[in-house]
Motif scaffolding. Structure first.
Motif, PDB file in Angstrom:
ATOM      1  N   HIS A  14       0.871  -1.176  -0.118  1.00 55.65           N
ATOM      2  CA  HIS A  14       0.054   0.055  -0.092  1.00 55.65           C
ATOM      3  C   HIS A  14       0.823   1.155  -0.186  1.00 55.65           C
ATOM      4  O   HIS A  14       1.292   1.727   1.028  1.00 55.65           O
ATOM      5  CB  HIS A  14      -1.019   0.011   1.165  1.00 55.65           C
ATOM      6  CG  HIS A  14      -1.669  -1.207   1.277  1.00 55.65           C
ATOM      7  ND1 HIS A  14      -2.950  -1.535   0.551  1.00 55.65           N
ATOM      8  CD2 HIS A  14      -1.835  -2.158   1.921  1.00 55.65           C
ATOM      9  CE1 HIS A  14      -3.316  -2.630   0.879  1.00 55.65           C
ATOM     10  NE2 HIS A  14      -2.799  -3.154   1.831  1.00 55.65           N
ATOM     11  N   VAL A 102      -6.671   1.575  -5.245  1.00 51.36           N
ATOM     12  CA  VAL A 102      -5.658   2.562  -5.119  1.00 51.36           C
ATOM     13  C   VAL A 102      -4.500   2.201  -4.988  1.00 51.36           C
ATOM     14  O   VAL A 102      -3.386   2.345  -5.790  1.00 51.36           O
ATOM     15  CB  VAL A 102      -5.888   3.602  -3.716  1.00 51.36           C
ATOM     16  CG1 VAL A 102      -4.737   4.326  -3.522  1.00 51.36           C
ATOM     17  CG2 VAL A 102      -7.171   4.369  -3.866  1.00 51.36           C
ATOM     18  N   SER A 103      -4.064   1.122  -4.296  1.00 49.12           N
ATOM     19  CA  SER A 103      -2.635   0.376  -3.985  1.00 49.12           C
ATOM     20  C   SER A 103      -2.244  -0.586  -5.512  1.00 49.12           C
ATOM     21  O   SER A 103      -1.236  -0.181  -5.837  1.00 49.12           O
ATOM     22  CB  SER A 103      -2.783  -0.550  -2.983  1.00 49.12           C
ATOM     23  OG  SER A 103      -3.003   0.047  -1.738  1.00 49.12           O
ATOM     24  N   THR A 105      -3.147   0.296  -8.350  1.00 52.19           N
ATOM     25  CA  THR A 105      -2.976   1.367  -9.615  1.00 52.19           C
ATOM     26  C   THR A 105      -1.684   1.907  -9.437  1.00 52.19           C
ATOM     27  O   THR A 105      -0.898   1.950 -10.384  1.00 52.19           O
ATOM     28  CB  THR A 105      -4.064   2.350  -9.412  1.00 52.19           C
ATOM     29  OG1 THR A 105      -5.445   1.869  -9.619  1.00 52.19           O
ATOM     30  CG2 THR A 105      -3.696   3.199 -10.673  1.00 52.19           C
ATOM     31  N   GLU A 106      -1.458   2.122  -7.876  1.00 51.42           N
ATOM     32  CA  GLU A 106      -0.106   2.947  -7.859  1.00 51.42           C
ATOM     33  C   GLU A 106       1.150   1.936  -8.013  1.00 51.42           C
ATOM     34  O   GLU A 106       2.159   2.361  -8.797  1.00 51.42           O
ATOM     35  CB  GLU A 106      -0.034   3.368  -6.556  1.00 51.42           C
ATOM     36  CG  GLU A 106      -0.822   4.579  -6.198  1.00 51.42           C
ATOM     37  CD  GLU A 106      -0.837   5.114  -4.757  1.00 51.42           C
ATOM     38  OE1 GLU A 106      -1.250   6.275  -4.424  1.00 51.42           O
ATOM     39  OE2 GLU A 106      -0.629   4.362  -3.872  1.00 51.42           O
ATOM     40  N   ILE A 217      -7.319   9.417   0.342  1.00 52.66           N
ATOM     41  CA  ILE A 217      -7.978   8.852  -0.919  1.00 52.66           C
ATOM     42  C   ILE A 217      -8.216  10.031  -1.890  1.00 52.66           C
ATOM     43  O   ILE A 217      -7.948   9.738  -3.133  1.00 52.66           O
ATOM     44  CB  ILE A 217      -8.924   7.819  -0.544  1.00 52.66           C
ATOM     45  CG1 ILE A 217      -8.545   6.664  -0.037  1.00 52.66           C
ATOM     46  CG2 ILE A 217      -9.870   7.460  -1.764  1.00 52.66           C
ATOM     47  CD1 ILE A 217      -9.689   5.668   0.718  1.00 52.66           C
ATOM     48  N   PHE A 220      -5.344  10.795  -3.574  1.00 54.24           N
ATOM     49  CA  PHE A 220      -4.970   9.849  -4.548  1.00 54.24           C
ATOM     50  C   PHE A 220      -5.539  10.269  -5.812  1.00 54.24           C
ATOM     51  O   PHE A 220      -4.986  10.514  -6.908  1.00 54.24           O
ATOM     52  CB  PHE A 220      -5.322   8.504  -4.173  1.00 54.24           C
ATOM     53  CG  PHE A 220      -5.444   7.602  -5.178  1.00 54.24           C
ATOM     54  CD1 PHE A 220      -4.345   7.171  -5.937  1.00 54.24           C
ATOM     55  CD2 PHE A 220      -6.681   7.402  -5.705  1.00 54.24           C
ATOM     56  CE1 PHE A 220      -4.362   6.158  -6.750  1.00 54.24           C
ATOM     57  CE2 PHE A 220      -6.687   6.246  -6.935  1.00 54.24           C
ATOM     58  CZ  PHE A 220      -5.573   5.653  -7.421  1.00 54.24           C
ATOM     59  N   PHE A 221      -7.027  10.673  -5.915  1.00 56.25           N
ATOM     60  CA  PHE A 221      -7.576  11.060  -7.030  1.00 56.25           C
ATOM     61  C   PHE A 221      -7.194  12.540  -7.489  1.00 56.25           C
ATOM     62  O   PHE A 221      -6.776  12.321  -8.951  1.00 56.25           O
ATOM     63  CB  PHE A 221      -9.191  11.362  -6.600  1.00 56.25           C
ATOM     64  CG  PHE A 221      -9.646   9.885  -6.469  1.00 56.25           C
ATOM     65  CD1 PHE A 221      -9.824   8.914  -7.495  1.00 56.25           C
ATOM     66  CD2 PHE A 221     -10.420   9.562  -5.338  1.00 56.25           C
ATOM     67  CE1 PHE A 221     -10.532   7.703  -7.222  1.00 56.25           C
ATOM     68  CE2 PHE A 221     -11.059   8.253  -5.388  1.00 56.25           C
ATOM     69  CZ  PHE A 221     -11.188   7.338  -6.175  1.00 56.25           C
ATOM     70  N   GLN A 224      -3.768  11.434  -9.255  1.00 54.24           N
ATOM     71  CA  GLN A 224      -3.992  10.430 -10.582  1.00 54.24           C
ATOM     72  C   GLN A 224      -4.590  11.234 -11.717  1.00 54.24           C
ATOM     73  O   GLN A 224      -4.200  10.887 -12.606  1.00 54.24           O
ATOM     74  CB  GLN A 224      -5.032   9.391 -10.144  1.00 54.24           C
ATOM     75  CG  GLN A 224      -4.178   8.159  -9.602  1.00 54.24           C
ATOM     76  CD  GLN A 224      -3.033   7.420 -10.148  1.00 54.24           C
ATOM     77  OE1 GLN A 224      -3.079   7.144 -11.269  1.00 54.24           O
ATOM     78  NE2 GLN A 224      -1.962   7.689  -9.283  1.00 54.24           N
ATOM     79  N   SER A 266     -14.227   6.776  -7.416  1.00 54.78           N
ATOM     80  CA  SER A 266     -14.695   8.078  -6.655  1.00 54.78           C
ATOM     81  C   SER A 266     -16.114   8.098  -6.387  1.00 54.78           C
ATOM     82  O   SER A 266     -16.775   8.575  -5.340  1.00 54.78           O
ATOM     83  CB  SER A 266     -14.228   9.195  -7.547  1.00 54.78           C
ATOM     84  OG  SER A 266     -14.933   9.357  -8.905  1.00 54.78           O
TER      85      SER A 266
END
Length: 401
Positions: A14, A102-103, A105-106, A217, A220-221, A224, A266
């Motif tokens: 993560h 999230v994790s 994707t990263e 989070i 994060f959006f 991204q 989202s």
């Protein structure tokens, strides 16, 4: 030593959410083991009963405006804490789905070793860590202020200490709640105090975990969306790069899917946050007003004013964090399509240009977070709440005069 501990909170599985996942697991909000799950559910139920006792006490003291306002300020916050805990416990599968997205994707993006994308990810991870640790410190300070406020109130006034000693005034309490025994003296006082200390720490843990998870989070959006904008801008290089038809379609498809999944998750995050934030926005409006009234009341002591001021600062900080980061996501989602039109689209044939137009049209869809069905979480809402709270305060102040 503190920095070493914080560094250990990082988790390669993560990259962004390591500290928050650690806090959720050890805070009792995510559990798989049946025995531990039962114990933590018992803790949540005990906190729920305490909130009920606060409302019972509020009904008993409804004639005393000063006591009722102090009770109400903490009762409303306790209600939000319980709602946040229920949200994390009952909908943990949805939260885990978002966190896994999230994790994953990263990790996938970091494996590609694109320098520009990697720098964007590392930048927002660093920023998220700072916000998380700052917020945890703020919540910890608030918890200690609430717990120690009765001690400071007791020692700051010689008159009050004398009244307590001769039995004409009760011992100061952390929070106003009802128990089926005399809580002003003896064993009843110590039982009530320990119960209130436990609930205060529990509430701080829930608030710190829920808010930091949601805000990170959102970060994060926003990050991204920057990554997507860069990828769109680099779809065809500088225009001199020879890109085949199939390769061009693949790059456009990747950008399309990137945005599609961001919109999907989202929206899921908004479904989880919106009911809680709707309740919090209403309560925050009322509590900011009530705290301002308490600060300016002549009968309020200096130590009580310090406690109320710290509590008020925590309320405003919570609301600001949500509105600021939600506003950042909204702003970035409205700018992301600039990357498409900043690309070397002119170097492609008509068929590819049509696909680019379709991608640009999709990217115009904004990511928004709301507080219920009535308002968006943005800086305009934050300012409106502060203005509304001030208006309520002036009305109450005139009424008292």
């Amino acid at each position: 030593m503190v920095f070493k501990f914080l560094k250990r909170l990082g988790d390669p599985n993560h990259p962004l959410l390591g500290p928050t996942v650690f806090a959720l697991r050890y805070g009792g909000l995510w559990q798989k083991d049946r025995v531990k799950n039962f114990l933590y559910l018992s803790v949540h139920f005990a906190a729920f009963l305490f909130v009920i006792s606060q409302y019972v006490e509020l009904w008993i003291i409804r004639e005393n405006l000063e006591m009722a306002m102090r009770n109400l300020s903490l009762t409303m916050l306790s209600t939000v804490c319980v709602c946040k805990a229920c949200n994390l416990v009952f909908w943990q599968d949805s939260w885990k789905e978002i966190i896994d997205y999230v994790s994953d994707t990263e990790k996938m993006q970091l494996l590609k070793r694109d320098k520009t994308v990697t720098n964007i990810i590392l930048d927002y991870i660093k920023y998220a860590r700072r916000v998380t640790y700052f917020y945890w410190c703020l919540v910890t300070a608030t918890v200690f202020t609430v717990i120690l406020a009765p001690v400071f109130i007791y020692w700051s006034s010689a008159t009050y200490r004398e009244s307590v000693r001769n039995g004409t005034a009760p011992y100061p309490e952390i929070m106003s709640s009802w128990i089926p025994m005399d809580r002003t003296r003896g064993i009843g006082f110590w039982i009530a105090t320990l119960y209130q200390m436990f609930v205060t720490i529990y509430g701080g843990t829930v608030v710190a975990n829920f808010d930091s998870t949601a805000v990170v989070i959102m970060t994060f959006f926003a990050g991204q969306l920057k990554v997507l904008s860069v990828n769109c801008e680099n779809l065809f290089g500088d225009g001199n790069e020879l890109v085949s038809y199939n390769e061009a379609l693949k790059r456009i498809k990747d950008c399309h899917l990137h945005h599609f999944y961001m919109m999907k998750f989202s929206s899921l995050l908004n479904d989880l946050l919106s009911p809680v934030m709707f309740l919090y926005v209403i309560i925050c409006s009322l509590m900011i007003c009530a705290s301002a009234v308490q600060l300016t009341t002549e009968g309020t002591g200096n130590m009580q004013r310090i406690w109320i001021a710290e509590y008020l600062m925590a309320l405003i900080a919570q609301l600001f964090l949500y509105c600021w980061h939600s506003n950042d996501v909204l702003y970035m989602s409205k700018q992301v399509d600039d990357g498409v039109y900043g690309s070397a689209w002119w170097s492609q044939n008509v068929r590819i240009r049509r696909s680019i137009l379709l991608l640009g049209g999709q990217l115009r869809s904004s990511i928004t977070f709301t507080a219920g069905p009535f308002t968006m979480l943005d800086m305009a809402t934050f300012v409106a709440i502060l203005k509304g709270s001030y208006s309520y305060y002036t009305l109450l102040a005139k009424k008292e005069d």
